[in-house]
Scaffold this motif. Sequence first.
Motif, short mmCIF file in Angstrom:
data_model
loop_
_atom_site.label_atom_id
_atom_site.label_comp_id
_atom_site.label_asym_id
_atom_site.label_seq_id
_atom_site.Cartn_x
_atom_site.Cartn_y
_atom_site.Cartn_z
N LEU A 314 -21.35 -78.42 -22.11
CA LEU A 314 -22.34 -79.16 -22.90
C LEU A 314 -22.34 -80.64 -22.51
O LEU A 314 -23.40 -81.27 -22.39
N LEU A 315 -21.15 -81.20 -22.30
CA LEU A 315 -21.06 -82.61 -21.91
C LEU A 315 -21.66 -82.85 -20.52
O LEU A 315 -22.37 -83.83 -20.31
N SER A 316 -21.35 -81.97 -19.58
CA SER A 316 -21.90 -82.10 -18.23
C SER A 316 -23.42 -82.04 -18.27
O SER A 316 -24.11 -82.80 -17.58
N ASN A 317 -23.95 -81.13 -19.07
CA ASN A 317 -25.40 -81.01 -19.21
C ASN A 317 -25.99 -82.28 -19.81
O ASN A 317 -27.01 -82.80 -19.34
N ALA A 318 -25.33 -82.80 -20.87
CA ALA A 318 -25.83 -84.01 -21.52
C ALA A 318 -25.79 -85.21 -20.58
O ALA A 318 -26.72 -86.02 -20.55
#
Length: 413
Positions: A314-318
């Motif tokens: 989720l962090l990488s996507n954000a």
Amino acid sequence: MSDAVQRSAIMQDHSVFQAGNHDFQSDIEMLASSELVGTILETVMLATDTRFAAVARVTADRWVACRTVDEVNFGLASGDEIEIQSTFCQSVRESAQKVLFNDVATDDVYRNHPIAMKFGIVSYASIPILRSDGTFFGTLCAIDTVPRNIKHPRAVAMLEMFADLIGRSLETEERLSAQEELVENERRLARLQEEFVAVLGHDLRNPVAAFEAGLRQLGHEPLSDRGNTLLSLMRATVRRMNDLIENIMLHAKNRLGGGLRISAVPDAPLAQAITEVVEEIRAATPEQEIRLDLAFDRPVSCDPARVAQAVSNLLSNAARHSLPGTPVELHGTVEGGVTLITVSNHGEEVPESVRERLFKPFERGSEERGEGLGLGLYIAASIATAHGGRIAVDCEGGVTRFTLSLPVLPAEA
């Protein structure tokens, strides 16, 4: 001719072949298992007062019984074959016209016909069965060894209606069978693709591990400032490669192994696992500000490594979709019986139509901005599902927010 003599004549005649592995097996199985066809044959016998009814597959040189109801004891069963020259159906096929007679002894056309005489047939009906495109399939037959009023207009109309109904049902069954075969082929292809992905992920690990080991050795060598910068970028790339490989392997296990498995532990060190992930991503993307706020005020039972992996995705996507100069924010709390972890970023709003497929494998938010294989959000959602939770996405005021909701699981026994 008595029934016993007729039966003997058919079974001993050289033109009759018993059923075996048949090249018309699909037609035989389709008709033999059809409740509709069975009901039609029973109804034909009741309406015409005949004691034998059948649906036959007829070609230029073949007559094959696909479904029979035999109260005369002719001895013909599904799959049995008679030489086409020994039947009336050859002319039915060639002319597409029905053959009907009530009593072969008095019929103007078929009186003393050799086929009728040979098999003791006295009354007979053979109606062509056509598919909706007009191609010939076979015949609907009604036979008896005594005179019957088969040529009555109502009986003929009924026979023609039933032949048409069988033709239509055949086409429906064939289309259904073709569709089922297509679906099965698609399943096989999907499994092959998933197995390929699994093999790809497995085989990539060794060269990436070797590359990572080389970078560690290189880190012990004296390097210029530019060299150290490049080495840091390469390490970040290797971490990204490892993340992708891990996602591939998890996808393969999820699809081929019947679902993602977790190992929940009581009072899991979730805050520590998430903090480590955040530090890794900060190191990999130093230009991106990541704000962390965790407030797990009670013990949480979960699989911390898997939850941390979901958070990492989720962090990488954000980080990829965040507007330059804006922070990515991560908040974690426990509310009631639910652990809530939210990851938000400022950026372009995700269209509603795209949100519906974000968590499917090999899907990405947009072709222009998407990176990788599109497995990150799918893996995160799979991890949530394995915990009995879910991931939701909402966009408001230029902020996209992913919320990972996990029940506070009891520890596994």
